[in-house]
Write an enzyme that holds these catalytic residues in place. Structure first.
Site, PDB file in Angstrom:
ATOM      1  N   ASP A   1       6.586   0.384   1.041  1.00  0.00           N
ATOM      2  CA  ASP A   1       6.740   1.528   1.925  1.00  0.00           C
ATOM      3  C   ASP A   1       8.679   1.781   1.862  1.00  0.00           C
ATOM      4  O   ASP A   1       8.825   2.696   2.027  1.00  0.00           O
ATOM      5  CB  ASP A   1       5.723   1.545   2.757  1.00  0.00           C
ATOM      6  CG  ASP A   1       5.683   2.437   3.878  1.00  0.00           C
ATOM      7  OD1 ASP A   1       6.562   3.948   2.831  1.00  0.00           O
ATOM      8  OD2 ASP A   1       5.301   3.162   4.584  1.00  0.00           O
TER       9      ASP A   1
ATOM     10  N   TYR B   1      -1.082  -2.535   6.876  1.00  0.00           N
ATOM     11  CA  TYR B   1      -1.757  -0.874   6.940  1.00  0.00           C
ATOM     12  C   TYR B   1      -3.216  -0.831   6.553  1.00  0.00           C
ATOM     13  O   TYR B   1      -3.867   0.358   6.530  1.00  0.00           O
ATOM     14  CB  TYR B   1      -1.099  -0.326   5.464  1.00  0.00           C
ATOM     15  CG  TYR B   1       0.830   0.227   5.635  1.00  0.00           C
ATOM     16  CD1 TYR B   1       1.529  -0.382   6.138  1.00  0.00           C
ATOM     17  CD2 TYR B   1       0.857   1.753   4.572  1.00  0.00           C
ATOM     18  CE1 TYR B   1       2.568  -0.903   6.443  1.00  0.00           C
ATOM     19  CE2 TYR B   1       2.004   1.867   5.477  1.00  0.00           C
ATOM     20  CZ  TYR B   1       3.127   0.848   5.655  1.00  0.00           C
ATOM     21  OH  TYR B   1       4.556   1.585   5.689  1.00  0.00           O
TER      22      TYR B   1
ATOM     23  N   ASP C   1      14.681  -8.349   3.309  1.00  0.00           N
ATOM     24  CA  ASP C   1      15.848  -8.433   3.678  1.00  0.00           C
ATOM     25  C   ASP C   1      16.775  -8.642   2.884  1.00  0.00           C
ATOM     26  O   ASP C   1      18.042  -7.463   2.637  1.00  0.00           O
ATOM     27  CB  ASP C   1      16.193  -9.245   5.177  1.00  0.00           C
ATOM     28  CG  ASP C   1      15.713 -10.701   5.264  1.00  0.00           C
ATOM     29  OD1 ASP C   1      14.926 -10.683   4.797  1.00  0.00           O
ATOM     30  OD2 ASP C   1      16.053 -11.779   5.630  1.00  0.00           O
TER      31      ASP C   1
ATOM     32  N   LYS D   1       8.199 -12.174   2.634  1.00  0.00           N
ATOM     33  CA  LYS D   1       8.950 -12.781   3.547  1.00  0.00           C
ATOM     34  C   LYS D   1       8.695 -14.125   3.894  1.00  0.00           C
ATOM     35  O   LYS D   1       7.865 -14.493   5.061  1.00  0.00           O
ATOM     36  CB  LYS D   1       8.639 -11.762   4.757  1.00  0.00           C
ATOM     37  CG  LYS D   1       9.810 -11.938   6.147  1.00  0.00           C
ATOM     38  CD  LYS D   1      11.363 -11.847   5.529  1.00  0.00           C
ATOM     39  CE  LYS D   1      11.882 -12.613   7.104  1.00  0.00           C
ATOM     40  NZ  LYS D   1      13.192 -12.015   7.108  1.00  0.00           N
TER      41      LYS D   1
ATOM     42  N   ASP E   1      11.388   3.621  -0.329  1.00  0.00           N
ATOM     43  CA  ASP E   1      12.682   5.101   0.065  1.00  0.00           C
ATOM     44  C   ASP E   1      13.888   4.841   0.134  1.00  0.00           C
ATOM     45  O   ASP E   1      15.204   5.471  -0.750  1.00  0.00           O
ATOM     46  CB  ASP E   1      11.940   5.385   1.933  1.00  0.00           C
ATOM     47  CG  ASP E   1      10.974   5.960   2.015  1.00  0.00           C
ATOM     48  OD1 ASP E   1       9.800   6.216   2.122  1.00  0.00           O
ATOM     49  OD2 ASP E   1      11.254   6.450   2.830  1.00  0.00           O
TER      50      ASP E   1
END
Ligand code: NAI
Length: 342
Positions: free
Chosen positions: A237, A127, A213, A179, A241
């Site tokens: 982010d 970002y 994941d 990750k 959601d």
């Protein structure tokens, strides 16, 4: 506080459904006599339309002065246009921690009793948006490049913040999400710091780590296995959601951006242009952000009153907006809440 015991705070109505939900939340805050003295300022498309600036200097000065803001969602042009004002504000005020709690309010959904808090690193990763194109033949945009970064200092700061929160709020476990199997350096550093910080809290808070994941899969199978999650900017982010979907969607998910000298409270959702101006937006996420803001200024008494009224009105099914399966308008919700709190 000012002489008349008011707390100066910046109010940004924002774009799309922003002004509608901000109006609702202010009416509800007024109903409990919340101690804020609002300084209304512009940002986003509203700033572009009024003064040709998505983040006018007056807005920055206001937040610098008050150190506290309630913000409606801001529209960011997709692809070109100006850089996200949300990202710019987080960087401008060093708002390193994005705190996104989700808790079941409406029972009887796919999952009951969801209660977890996601901490998202707010300043780094992809970002930081260092992007550019490389030409391929005639195509000037033949290759798109993005580079992200993580610093040991910021990894440590957000992870420690999450552990401190866990201790203070009697949470049992912190999961560091990364990750590091693929982005071995970029998110490996995050995991490395996570392990170090966890050692310092040994015996007080449990620790585990999870690849992003797998974390997404585990969250939709059994969210109860998570308590506090701390992760990098992009993963946070996306996962926040997802977690909002576990409790009924974006209309239920509040967020706080916390720094050393300023805090900005907002809903997780965006400006919802598809329903803007129709009077049907759900103000609950922004209201829950205002509840977080009340707790931030140590007015737990008022925060508790609003939460009790939400339980009474939304959980009981008396008044629910369309996104929650009901028929109520934004104004119906506001009226029900203000009456309950009168
Ligand atoms: P969005 O969150 O605005 O909308 C996604 C879907 O959820 C839409 O169908 C919308 O109608 C619904 N929705 C969102 N909030 C709702 C509410 N309170 N009540 C009822 N339904 C609601 O995401 P989208 O469409 O991807 O983004 C729209 C704009 O918002 C973009 O410009 C984006 O950059 C910006 N955005 C701003 C954020 C912020 O200011 N913090 C956060 C996320 C997006």
């Amino acid at each position: 506080m000012t002489a008349h015991n008011k707390i100066p705070a910046t109010l940004i109505p924002g774009d799309g459904i922003g002004p509608e939900i901000v109006e609702s939340v202010i009416a509800i805050l007024d109903a409990v006599k919340a101690p804020f003295e609002w300084d209304k300022q512009l940002a986003g498309m509203a700033g572009v339309d009024a003064v040709k600036d998505p983040l006018p200097p007056k807005t920055i000065e206001s937040i610098r002065r008050t150190g506290l803001a309630l913000k409606g969602p801001l529209t960011t042009p997709v692809g070109g246009g100006f850089k996200s004002i949300n990202v710019t504000m987080r960087q401008e005020f060093g708002l390193f921690a994005n705190v996104r709690p989700v808790k079941t309010i409406i029972h009887g959904q796919r999952f009951d009793n969801v209660d977890l808090v996601l901490f998202r690193e707010n300043l780094e990763g992809y970002y930081a948006a260092m992007e550019h194109y490389l030409p391929v033949g005639d195509d000037r945009h033949g290759i798109a490049l993005a580079s992200g970064f993580t610093s040991r200092t910021e990894c440590r700061r957000i992870i420690k913040y999450a552990f401190d929160y866990a201790v203070k709020h009697n949470r049992k476990k912190v999961t560091v999400v990364h990750k590091a199997n693929i982005l071995k350096l970029l998110t490996g550093l995050f995991l490395e710091e996570g392990r170090k910080v966890a050692e310092e809290y040994k015996g007080k808070v449990e620790f585990n780590d999870c690849i992003v994941d797998a974390c997404a899969m585990k969250l939709v199978i059994n969210p109860a296995q998570f308590d506090v999650i701390v992760t990098t900017n992009l993963f946070g982010d996306i996962l926040s959601d997802l977690t909002s979907g576990l409790v009924g969607g974006l209309g239920m998910a509040p967020g706080a951006n916390i720094g050393e000298h300023a805090a900005i409270f907002e809903a997780v959702h965006g400006s919802a242009p598809d329903i803007a101006g129709q009077g049907v937006a759900n103000p609950l996420a922004l209201l829950l952000a205002a509840v977080m803001m009340l707790r931030h200024v140590k007015r737990d008494d008022l925060a508790n009153r609003i939460e009790t009224a939400i339980d009474d009105i939304v959980a009981s099914g008396k008044v629910r907006t369309k996104d929650l399966g009901g028929h109520a308008t934004t104004k119906d919700f506001t009226a029900a809440m203000t009456q309950a709190l009168a």
